[in-house]
Each structure stands twice: as C-alpha cells, then as structure tokens.
Design a protein around this motif. Structure first.
Motif, short mmCIF file in Angstrom:
data_model
loop_
_atom_site.label_atom_id
_atom_site.label_comp_id
_atom_site.label_asym_id
_atom_site.label_seq_id
_atom_site.Cartn_x
_atom_site.Cartn_y
_atom_site.Cartn_z
N TYR A 11 27.04 15.25 25.40
CA TYR A 11 26.18 16.23 26.36
C TYR A 11 26.12 17.57 25.83
N LYS A 12 26.99 18.01 24.91
CA LYS A 12 27.08 19.45 24.41
C LYS A 12 26.08 19.65 23.40
N GLN A 13 25.15 18.65 23.00
CA GLN A 13 24.03 18.69 22.08
C GLN A 13 22.78 19.16 22.93
N LEU A 14 22.78 18.86 24.07
CA LEU A 14 21.43 19.12 25.03
C LEU A 14 21.19 20.37 25.36
N VAL A 15 20.03 20.85 24.81
CA VAL A 15 19.74 22.30 25.05
C VAL A 15 18.33 22.36 25.68
N PRO A 16 17.87 23.47 26.15
CA PRO A 16 16.66 23.74 26.92
C PRO A 16 15.36 23.59 25.93
N ASN A 17 14.43 23.01 26.35
CA ASN A 17 13.08 23.02 25.23
C ASN A 17 12.63 24.41 25.23
N GLY A 18 13.02 25.30 24.41
CA GLY A 18 12.54 26.64 24.32
C GLY A 18 11.33 26.77 23.96
N GLU A 19 10.67 25.76 23.32
CA GLU A 19 9.11 25.86 22.81
C GLU A 19 8.08 26.17 23.90
N ALA A 20 8.35 25.85 25.26
CA ALA A 20 7.72 25.93 26.29
C ALA A 20 7.38 27.45 26.47
N THR A 21 8.08 28.41 25.85
CA THR A 21 7.77 29.78 25.83
C THR A 21 6.68 30.30 24.77
N LEU A 22 6.29 29.27 23.87
CA LEU A 22 5.47 29.47 22.85
C LEU A 22 4.02 29.08 23.45
N PRO A 23 3.08 29.64 22.76
CA PRO A 23 1.63 29.24 23.14
C PRO A 23 1.10 27.87 22.77
N GLY A 24 0.17 27.23 23.53
CA GLY A 24 -0.51 25.96 23.07
C GLY A 24 -1.40 26.27 22.25
N SER A 25 -2.54 25.14 21.97
CA SER A 25 -3.61 25.43 21.11
C SER A 25 -4.67 24.30 21.73
N GLY B 170 5.91 41.36 37.04
CA GLY B 170 5.70 40.78 38.35
C GLY B 170 4.88 39.72 38.30
N ASN B 171 4.12 39.27 37.07
CA ASN B 171 3.45 38.20 36.97
C ASN B 171 4.26 36.92 36.62
N LEU B 172 5.09 36.53 37.65
CA LEU B 172 5.87 35.33 37.60
C LEU B 172 4.86 34.00 37.08
N SER B 173 3.79 33.83 36.92
CA SER B 173 3.05 32.83 36.66
C SER B 173 3.37 32.66 35.16
N LEU B 174 3.73 33.82 34.34
CA LEU B 174 3.87 33.64 32.93
C LEU B 174 5.02 33.08 32.50
N ILE B 175 6.09 32.74 33.50
CA ILE B 175 7.15 32.06 33.09
C ILE B 175 6.95 30.81 33.26
N PRO B 176 7.26 29.95 32.10
CA PRO B 176 7.09 28.49 31.87
C PRO B 176 8.10 27.81 32.52
N THR B 177 7.73 26.51 32.62
CA THR B 177 9.04 25.63 33.07
C THR B 177 9.70 24.99 31.79
N ILE B 178 10.78 25.56 31.72
CA ILE B 178 11.37 25.05 30.43
C ILE B 178 12.22 23.83 30.79
N GLY B 179 11.73 22.66 30.44
CA GLY B 179 12.32 21.32 30.67
C GLY B 179 13.62 21.30 29.79
N ARG B 180 14.41 20.20 30.35
CA ARG B 180 15.32 19.84 29.51
C ARG B 180 15.98 18.48 30.11
N ILE B 181 16.88 17.70 29.20
CA ILE B 181 17.27 16.35 29.90
C ILE B 181 18.61 16.81 30.31
N THR B 182 19.02 16.44 31.42
CA THR B 182 20.22 16.99 31.99
C THR B 182 21.33 15.62 31.67
N ASP B 183 22.66 16.07 31.74
CA ASP B 183 23.65 15.09 31.39
C ASP B 183 23.50 13.71 32.09
N ASN B 184 23.38 13.76 33.44
CA ASN B 184 23.37 12.49 34.28
C ASN B 184 21.81 12.00 34.21
#
Length: 468
Positions: A268-282, A166-180
């Motif tokens: 546009y089919k090449q565009l995917v979410p930036n899943g590295e947001a699920t990894l920790p920083g340093s 229930g700690n929703l703050s753990l969910i990162p913003t997973i950015g991406r570049i949209t088609d438009n």
C-alpha cells in the motif's frame, strides 16, 4: 532475439537481519512471518533482493523528457497572488540502466494508475523486480514516472489559483486507488456486501465465504478457483508493516480489528494520488471522443519523445498506461515514426479501444503485440482487449505474427499462474511471468546483440576528458 535468463534456485524466505522473528496477527487467516525492519521493510544490506547473479552494468542514471513552460502568478503561494513566474509542467522522469552486453532495442516500462516507477523496482516483500530482471536479460531498460506522478511532479499552481481567487471549480478531482480499494479490486472481498472497512471483514480470494463463482475454463473471467492471490499477503513473509498493523500513529476512525493485518500490506505504501489531474487536457481530431484527458495527453507525448530519442524501443505499459501507449502510437504515426515501435508487451491492460486513440488495426501491421490478462480480470475488460487484437489481426497487410491476447487461465500455462493479480510485477510469480514475456519476445521481436554496446563514442569520451 531476446532469450530467457535462467534463474537459479527458488525464491528464498527472507529472515530478520537480527535473526529475530516478528510475530504478526492472524486476522483473516494470516500466519506468523518474519521481517527485518521495525516497519517491515527488507534490509538489502543483509538480505539480497536479486535472485540471479550480479548485474553487469555499463551505465545508469536518470533524465527528464517532455514538458512545457507555464507562466503563472500562483506558483509559490496559496494565500496571495504573486508576480509572474515560470514553471515546467508535463515532464516525465526516466531512470535507466544499460547492461554491458545488451541487445539493440531497449525496453521502456510504464506504471499504471496510482503508482510510480517504483512498481518496477522490486517487490514489496524484498525480491527482484522487473527492472533488474530486464537488465539481467541484456535489455537496456528505461522506467518512466508518468507526468504528474512521482518524481515527474505535478502542477501545484492550479490549486493555489483556486484558493487565492475563490474559483474552487479549478480544483480537479485527484483520484487514487485506496488501500481497501485495491484489496477489493485485486486481492479479495469486503464482506458482507455494502459494508465498509469499519464494519466489514476483509477476506482473500479463495478463502471460505468467497462469493465469486468457480472459473469457467471456456470463458475466463473474474471468477476463479480455490486458491489465494499470488501476491505478498500474509502468510507470505515480509508482506506487512507491523507498526501499521498495530495502528501506531493512526489517524481517523478505527477499522474493524479483524482487518488490521490485511490493511497493513507493505504494498500500500506505493499508492500515490494521480497528480496528473492538475495538468491540462487536450483535443485529438481523429480520436473518438475528441477530448483527451490529462493522463492521455502528457504521458503519450513524453513516451513518443523517449522512443524517438532512443531510436526505437519495445514498450510495456501496465493498466492505465495502456491507453497512453496507444496514444503514443498515434503521435509516432503523425510524426512518420511508427517503425520505431519494435513491440508492445502489456501485462494486464485496459483502455485498448483503438478508436479512442484515433487508430485502426492496420496501424499495428509491423508491431508485435502481446497482452496477458491476469486472474480476477473482469470479463468485460478481457472482451475489449480481445476485440483490439482481433482488429489488428484482421488487417490484410499485417507483416508480423498475430496480435495475441492471453488469459492466465489458458491451458498452456498449466495453472502455474493461478492467482496472478492485476499487480503481477509485484506478485510471487513475477519473474516467471516476465520470463514468459521474454520467451514470447525471442520468437516475435528481432533484437540482436549490439557489438561493443558499452563502448563510449570517441567524441563523448574526449568531451568528458576535457572537463577533468
């Protein structure tokens, strides 16, 4: 030394395998084109992607670099907490091809934000990509998917943990570049200003109504001349998916019908979410700021390991991965291996602030450096890039040629790269631009041919024979 690979013949229009032209809509000035598959992809069994001769390959394959173990109770379920299990995170997938006749220093290429290594494989309209073109020019070539992206994978346990606890703050913003979003960033505009794809109209750069001013040759910027983007956009053949243009199976509200064609680019089919947001920083004590995000944490580590393992390489990042390569330089410097960076070639870079990676201009004293700004590149980004090169060239101990930042608008190019977009490796001038990089490298990076570069080491050969 690197040399240009002479390409024979012009780029061919690719026709349908069945010889049947598929007529597409003409929204936004688009014209009829041809496609080979129902969804617009070009069938390589019928239409060759490579424009030169066949590739003479000694070896090819894939492997992973980097990564750390993580023990978590949330690896397998988003509903209940499980028992401790181990997963590996932060690793990077690397694919490679080695030509039979190769030069000493390999080329390592890294994609940018919202993309994967697929951006280097081939163009969206079925033409030769930079991966094959580099190999055809006798370069052992390694293409990396950033950690958290593509075949490198991301860390799903973070999202599972947030839901279970229930700690929703753990969910990162997973950015991406949209088609438009990519359209208005690189290819054109959505008019009028402030409109959306539901009620606005998409136009290309250079189309009537383009609000951008004319280019100032004395100070190149996002302004441009009266020409379209050099990219697979209608009327370029095989540039869209007819099913997407027809909104087959579409989800959500319908866009302005005038946008249907430009919202159907195969790219546009090449565009995917930036899943590295699920990894920790340093953190980095010498960097400003000292907090390092996930993208600049894991990719640099993987790149440093790859370059060290290869014994040296020419590194070519694009866009987002430019700052990652700068962080890689810092890591190699800390390891005492800065000499392993044989050159840096950047097609459209960002994040070139040296202090952000804890670097100074003198850290590049022995590194040949080239960065090319494409058309439509914002002036502010160009100025940061120029400042980085100026800092490198200001070092009194620089031993290689001057660090070079060029604009596509530079008179030396004679306008042949007009319309070259941010995604230049996928554009209609992609091979000509790469040939320019090869020519620059031939004059600035010592890279001799390796005698018997394809010969297998005797120990490895005996080991394989023992497994037969």
């Amino acid at each position: 030394m690197l040399h240009n690979h002479v390409m024979k013949g012009a780029v061919r229009w690719i026709l349908s395998a069945a010889g049947l032209a598929v007529t597409l809509g003409t929204a936004g000035g688009a014209a009829a084109q041809t496609a080979t598959g129902a969804s617009g992809w070009v069938n390589p069994l019928e239409n060759r992607y490579l424009t030169g001769g066949t590739l003479d390959i000694c070896d090819e394959g894939a492997f992973f670099v980097g990564g750390v173990p993580k023990v978590t109770n949330f690896a397998a379920s988003a509903v209940t907490e499980g028992v401790p299990q181990q997963i590996i995170i932060g690793q990077a997938y690397v694919q490679f091809q080695i030509p039979k006749k190769r030069r000493q220093w390999p080329l390592v290429m890294v994609h940018g934000s919202t993309h994967t290594g697929a951006a280097l494989d081939a163009t969206p309209d079925g033409r030769e990509g930079w991966f094959a073109h580099a190999v055809g020019n006798h370069l052992a070539t390694f293409v990396m998917d950033q950690p958290g992206r593509g075949r490198s994978g991301f860390d799903e346990s973070v999202i599972h943990e947030a839901r279970v606890t229930g700690n929703l703050s753990l969910i990162p913003t997973i950015g991406r570049i949209t088609d438009n979003g990519s359209w208005v960033s690189w290819f054109g505009h959505l008019l009028p200003a402030g409109s959306t794809l539901l009620n606005g109209t998409m136009i290309r750069h250079g189309d009537p109504g383009d609000p951008d001013p004319a280019e100032d040759p004395a100070n190149p910027s996002q302004a441009h001349g009266n020409y379209p983007p050099a990219f697979p956009i209608p009327p370029v053949p095989n540039s869209i998916d007819p099913r997407i243009e027809a909104r087959v199976g579409a989800i959500g509200p319908a866009p302005n019908q005038a946008n249907d064609t430009y919202l159907a680019l195969n790219y546009y089919k090449q565009l995917v979410p930036n899943g590295e947001a699920t990894l920790p920083g340093s953190t980095c004590g010498t960097c400003t700021p000292t907090t390092i995000g996930p993208a600049d944490t894991w990719s640099p580590r993987a790149l440093a390991e790859l370059v060290e393992g290869l014994g040296g390489a020419i590194v070519s990042p694009h866009s987002q991965s430019t700052s990652q390569v700068f962080q890689m330089v810092r890591i190699l410097k800390e390891h005492g291996n800065l000499d392993l960076v044989k050159g840096i070639i950047i097609p459209e870079g960002g994040g070139t602030i040296l202090a952000a990676a804890g670097l100074t201009g003198s850290d590049f004293d022995h590194i040949p450096f080239l960065l090319v700004n494409g058309d439509y590149r914002p002036l502010a980004t160009r100025q940061v890039n120029r400042a980085a090169a100026a800092a490198m060239n200001a070092s009194p101990t620089r031993t290689v040629g001057p660090a070079l930042v060029l604009d596509i608008e530079d008179p030396r190019f004679g306008g042949r790269f007009n319309g070259n977009t941010h995604m230049n490796m996928l554009g209609t001038t992609n091979l000509a631009l790469f040939d320019f990089f090869l020519d620059w490298a031939s004059k600035n990076i010592e890279n001799p041919f390796v005698p018997d570069g394809c010969r297998e080491k005797e120990g490895k050969k005996s080991e394989k024979e023992g497994h037969k």
